[in-house]
Scaffold this active site. Structure first.
Site, short mmCIF file in Angstrom:
data_model
loop_
_atom_site.label_atom_id
_atom_site.label_comp_id
_atom_site.label_asym_id
_atom_site.label_seq_id
_atom_site.Cartn_x
_atom_site.Cartn_y
_atom_site.Cartn_z
N HIS A 82 -7.99 -12.56 0.17
CA HIS A 82 -6.85 -11.66 0.06
C HIS A 82 -5.59 -12.46 -0.23
O HIS A 82 -5.61 -13.70 -0.21
CB HIS A 82 -6.67 -10.85 1.34
CG HIS A 82 -7.67 -9.75 1.52
ND1 HIS A 82 -8.90 -9.96 2.10
CD2 HIS A 82 -7.63 -8.44 1.18
CE1 HIS A 82 -9.57 -8.83 2.11
NE2 HIS A 82 -8.82 -7.88 1.56
N ASN A 114 -11.26 0.03 5.00
CA ASN A 114 -11.20 0.02 3.54
C ASN A 114 -11.45 1.43 3.02
O ASN A 114 -12.49 2.02 3.33
CB ASN A 114 -12.24 -0.95 2.98
CG ASN A 114 -11.99 -1.30 1.53
OD1 ASN A 114 -11.86 -0.43 0.67
ND2 ASN A 114 -11.91 -2.59 1.23
N GLY A 155 -10.65 -6.69 8.06
CA GLY A 155 -11.34 -5.60 8.73
C GLY A 155 -12.58 -5.17 7.97
O GLY A 155 -13.60 -4.81 8.56
N THR A 156 -12.51 -5.21 6.64
CA THR A 156 -13.66 -4.85 5.82
C THR A 156 -14.80 -5.83 6.02
O THR A 156 -15.97 -5.44 6.15
CB THR A 156 -13.27 -4.79 4.34
OG1 THR A 156 -12.22 -3.84 4.18
CG2 THR A 156 -14.46 -4.38 3.48
N LYS A 203 -1.58 -11.62 3.99
CA LYS A 203 -2.45 -10.85 4.89
C LYS A 203 -2.55 -11.55 6.23
O LYS A 203 -2.75 -12.77 6.30
CB LYS A 203 -3.84 -10.66 4.29
CG LYS A 203 -4.73 -9.74 5.12
CD LYS A 203 -5.98 -9.34 4.39
CE LYS A 203 -6.88 -8.45 5.24
NZ LYS A 203 -6.22 -7.19 5.62
N MET A 233 0.82 -1.20 0.00
CA MET A 233 0.00 0.00 0.00
C MET A 233 0.86 1.26 0.00
O MET A 233 0.49 2.26 -0.62
CB MET A 233 -0.93 0.00 1.21
CG MET A 233 -2.22 -0.76 0.99
SD MET A 233 -3.18 -0.16 -0.43
CE MET A 233 -3.39 1.57 0.02
#
Length: 268
Positions: free
Chosen positions: A155, A124, A165-166, A159, A13
């Site tokens: 994912h 997200n 979390g989403t 991860k 990210m």
């Protein structure tokens, strides 16, 4: 011109964020933080992300990374969240937090920081995922409770947290729309609990493999029909662009806790 510090700058990210910021000439990156164990310390964060050199070197010093920053975009691992919260308060720097899998103590640190600086925390940052959440909330409220809710997420192999979390946030919104809490209705470890489905439960399924960027699917299964709501991300730029939009919106705001829905609402 808001100045942005990237926290977790060398990860997937972090590199996508460099690309996303480069699309916005009104923004600039002023700092880049990585762990002390990173092999990229001292490198230019721009060239590391495959972009032109920015004259900003990756550091393991959070105070150095935050120097002169108006807002920090943080996708680093949960470890160190409490230290980062203290440093951001000291630097009087706004905080866009995309880190998931936080413990209760780490969540308390985030909440504490929000009393001193503006904090936008979201599992997200994708604009389309925010719409997915609204649709899930609407469907859960509108459909009878005998429509079973199943949440699937996938994912990449690296991860750490599961469900994502989403996925958890989707479950929380569905549960709230039905007048309950996810803690009371969620079934995360179904494989270890034999027997028929519990009425009113919200089930989770998880897949990890390859380089899957992110998939989330919510199924409302009734007798004779199913409603399926799904989002698939093929490029982390979708999340990075949302995080950059959040940073632009958050910079200069009053201390407090904000969400991505606040950013989306402001654009409507």
């Amino acid at each position: 011109m808001p100045a942005i510090a990237l926290v977790g700058a060398t990860g997937r990210m972090g590199r996508a964020l460099v690309r996303a910021v480069s699309e916005r000439p009104e923004l600039r990156i002023c700092g880049a933080l990585a762990s002390a164990a990173s092999s990229h310390l001292g490198e230019d964060v721009g060239t590391l992300a495959g972009q032109t050199a920015l004259g900003v070197t990756v550091t393991s010093s959070i105070s150095a990374a935050l120097e002169g920053a108006d807002v920090a975009i943080d996708f680093a691992l949960p470890d160190g969240v409490e230290e980062r919260a203290r440093a951001l308060v000291t630097a009087k720097c706004a905080w866009v937090l995309g880190t998931t899998g936080l413990s209760a103590r780490q969540q308390e640190a985030v909440a504490g920081a929000a009393t001193r600086v503006p904090v936008l925390a979201s599992p997200n940052m994708s604009v389309a995922v925010q719409l997915l959440m609204q649709l899930v909330e609407t469907a859960a409220r509108a459909l009878p409770t005998d429509y079973d809710i199943e949440i699937f997420e996938a994912h990449h192999r690296d991860k750490i947290d599961a469900p994502s979390g989403t996925a958890r946030r989707l479950g929380e919104m569905a549960a709230a729309a039905r007048g309950t809490r996810l803690g009371a209705s969620g079934e995360v470890n179904r494989a270890s609990i034999p027997g028929p489905r519990k009425a009113g439960s919200i089930g989770f399924a998880v897949a990890r493999g390859g380089d899957i960027v992110g998939e989330h699917r919510v199924t409302f299964a009734g007798a004779g029909e199913q409603l399926v709501l799904e989002h698939r991300a093929s490029d982390r730029l979708a999340f990075a662009r949302g995080a950059v939009a959040a940073a632009m919106w958050l910079a200069g705001r009053a201390a407090g806790r904000y969400e991505m829905r606040d950013v989306i609402s402001a654009k409507q």
